[in-house]
Write a protein that holds these residues in place. Sequence first.
Motif, PDB file in Angstrom:
ATOM      1  N   TYR A  97       3.252  11.208 -10.989  1.00  0.00           N
ATOM      2  CA  TYR A  97       1.855  10.855 -11.271  1.00  0.00           C
ATOM      3  C   TYR A  97       1.219  12.033 -11.997  1.00  0.00           C
ATOM      4  O   TYR A  97       1.307  13.172 -11.531  1.00  0.00           O
ATOM      5  CB  TYR A  97       1.110  10.568  -9.968  1.00  0.00           C
ATOM      6  CG  TYR A  97      -0.353  10.229 -10.126  1.00  0.00           C
ATOM      7  CD1 TYR A  97      -0.756   9.141 -10.906  1.00  0.00           C
ATOM      8  CD2 TYR A  97      -1.336  10.985  -9.498  1.00  0.00           C
ATOM      9  CE1 TYR A  97      -2.087   8.818 -11.043  1.00  0.00           C
ATOM     10  CE2 TYR A  97      -2.675  10.672  -9.624  1.00  0.00           C
ATOM     11  CZ  TYR A  97      -3.053   9.595 -10.399  1.00  0.00           C
ATOM     12  OH  TYR A  97      -4.391   9.278 -10.527  1.00  0.00           O
ATOM     13  N   SER A 129      -8.280  10.107   3.179  1.00  0.00           N
ATOM     14  CA  SER A 129      -7.905   8.924   3.942  1.00  0.00           C
ATOM     15  C   SER A 129      -7.429   9.326   5.332  1.00  0.00           C
ATOM     16  O   SER A 129      -7.323  10.501   5.656  1.00  0.00           O
ATOM     17  CB  SER A 129      -6.783   8.163   3.228  1.00  0.00           C
ATOM     18  OG  SER A 129      -5.606   8.955   3.195  1.00  0.00           O
ATOM     19  N   PRO A 131       0.067   7.918  -4.731  1.00  0.00           N
ATOM     20  CA  PRO A 131      -1.381   7.821  -4.950  1.00  0.00           C
ATOM     21  C   PRO A 131      -1.768   6.465  -5.527  1.00  0.00           C
ATOM     22  O   PRO A 131      -0.904   5.716  -6.013  1.00  0.00           O
ATOM     23  CB  PRO A 131      -1.657   8.943  -5.954  1.00  0.00           C
ATOM     24  CG  PRO A 131      -0.385   9.059  -6.727  1.00  0.00           C
ATOM     25  CD  PRO A 131       0.733   8.737  -5.761  1.00  0.00           C
ATOM     26  N   LYS A 132      -3.036   6.162  -5.467  1.00  0.00           N
ATOM     27  CA  LYS A 132      -3.545   4.964  -6.122  1.00  0.00           C
ATOM     28  C   LYS A 132      -4.044   5.368  -7.503  1.00  0.00           C
ATOM     29  O   LYS A 132      -5.075   6.047  -7.618  1.00  0.00           O
ATOM     30  CB  LYS A 132      -4.684   4.351  -5.309  1.00  0.00           C
ATOM     31  CG  LYS A 132      -4.258   3.869  -3.937  1.00  0.00           C
ATOM     32  CD  LYS A 132      -5.445   3.377  -3.134  1.00  0.00           C
ATOM     33  CE  LYS A 132      -5.017   2.949  -1.741  1.00  0.00           C
ATOM     34  NZ  LYS A 132      -6.174   2.544  -0.895  1.00  0.00           N
ATOM     35  N   LYS A 155      -5.873   5.800 -10.946  1.00  0.00           N
ATOM     36  CA  LYS A 155      -7.183   5.390 -11.458  1.00  0.00           C
ATOM     37  C   LYS A 155      -6.988   4.516 -12.701  1.00  0.00           C
ATOM     38  O   LYS A 155      -5.877   4.354 -13.196  1.00  0.00           O
ATOM     39  CB  LYS A 155      -8.014   6.630 -11.793  1.00  0.00           C
ATOM     40  CG  LYS A 155      -8.294   7.512 -10.586  1.00  0.00           C
ATOM     41  CD  LYS A 155      -9.007   8.789 -10.987  1.00  0.00           C
ATOM     42  CE  LYS A 155      -9.216   9.697  -9.787  1.00  0.00           C
ATOM     43  NZ  LYS A 155      -9.838  10.991 -10.167  1.00  0.00           N
ATOM     44  N   SER A 162       6.792   1.831  -3.743  1.00  0.00           N
ATOM     45  CA  SER A 162       6.897   1.441  -5.147  1.00  0.00           C
ATOM     46  C   SER A 162       7.306  -0.028  -5.235  1.00  0.00           C
ATOM     47  O   SER A 162       7.802  -0.616  -4.274  1.00  0.00           O
ATOM     48  CB  SER A 162       7.944   2.303  -5.851  1.00  0.00           C
ATOM     49  OG  SER A 162       9.226   2.069  -5.279  1.00  0.00           O
ATOM     50  N   ARG A 182       0.808  -1.226   0.000  1.00  0.00           N
ATOM     51  CA  ARG A 182       0.000   0.000   0.000  1.00  0.00           C
ATOM     52  C   ARG A 182       0.840   1.274   0.000  1.00  0.00           C
ATOM     53  O   ARG A 182       0.317   2.345  -0.290  1.00  0.00           O
ATOM     54  CB  ARG A 182      -0.925   0.031   1.233  1.00  0.00           C
ATOM     55  CG  ARG A 182      -1.985  -1.055   1.262  1.00  0.00           C
ATOM     56  CD  ARG A 182      -2.970  -0.840   2.402  1.00  0.00           C
ATOM     57  NE  ARG A 182      -2.315  -0.800   3.698  1.00  0.00           N
ATOM     58  CZ  ARG A 182      -2.285   0.241   4.502  1.00  0.00           C
ATOM     59  NH1 ARG A 182      -2.846   1.377   4.138  1.00  0.00           N
ATOM     60  NH2 ARG A 182      -1.683   0.175   5.672  1.00  0.00           N
TER      61      ARG A 182
END
Length: 411
Positions: free
Chosen positions: A362, A287, A335-336, A338, A185, A182
Amino acid sequence: MKKIVIIGASHAGISCAEKLRRYGFDGRITLIDRIPGLPVQRPPLSKDFLKYKNVELHSFYLRQKEYYEREKIELVTGKDVVAINRESNSMIFEGDSEINYDVLILATGADAKIPDYVRKDISNIYVLRDNEDAVRLKEGALIANKAVIVGGGFIGLEVASSLRSIGLSVDLIEFAPRLLPRVSSQYISDYLQLVHQKEGVSIHLSQSIEEVIYSKFNKVEAVKLCSGKILRCDVLIYGIGVSPNIKLANDLGLSVADGVEVDSSYLAGKNIYAIGDVAYSSGEFNSRIESVFHAQFSATVAAASITNSPLPSQPVFWFWSDQYDLKLQIAGILPKPKKDEFLRGEVREGKKEGSFSVWNWYQNKLVCVEAVEDSQAYMVGKRLIEQNIPISPAIIKDRSVDLKEMLKNLL
């Protein structure tokens, strides 16, 4: 004269009390915590406290007793708050003691997760969240030979490092296909896997526990993986994340998601703030953020809001982890992505042998720098993210570019 009560006396709670005094608040401050004794720093509990037999908890006090006396902060420990009356602004804690407040600050933190299938009457199953957990684990580890750790996050990896350093054999189980799934990298995950394997840790990825095997003496003696493999152990340690301690927030009728929902000033309700690991922000990261730095930052913001002082600007969050003789420093948050989006990473060798950094972009913006034994890359990357200065992957990839000079020219 205002009365402020802070529930939770760890990094966030103590930082908030400190900032309130610094911002000129001269009213009554009461800090309440369920754990007896002077509050301690959390990060060393999985590192130096666990590694060294003769190191005691008092080496890691957040503040000495004299500090609370000097700052006129009433510290009440070993007491749980059992009820809060929002209408009368009063609370009752263990022993039927009652206290009133004008402002309430929830710094209740989070509790270590443990699966429902685990028996609660077993003495050699451990988590690591606070000093009581750490003392139990240390006592158990000192008489153990084999450990199984469930969870390949920072806690699991740091505990694995510490237990290997005192001679235990270690098996580490991670449900995901890589370590630190989570927060890091892929490159850092792969690198740390090699480091731990070199140090003798057996790593089992994409695995989970199918069965905990107990002895006739009511102790764990082994675990069975979903692959069918049996791992023997004297201690079983869970490091599978935390759940925010939201009981009091629920009792107060506050809005709760994965934590107590707060605004940009960490206000959760009328005259009620939530800070640290329990606070859920719907801002940029949407979060909870579990780190010492966020604990201190949220405490500063809440204290500034209460005292009508200028609010600090949004910082770049940072984290660190010590494993064996390596230091990992992280500036920014990955970040997660998309769907149809991706992170771009560039690896740069450091000046010191074995040092390196991973720079992550990102949407063409530098968002995170992960540095292993490379404090210069960490500091430069942190500054670039902080100042929102654009930098291309090609420049970072170019080893002829001196990072310090580059930053100087860009500022």
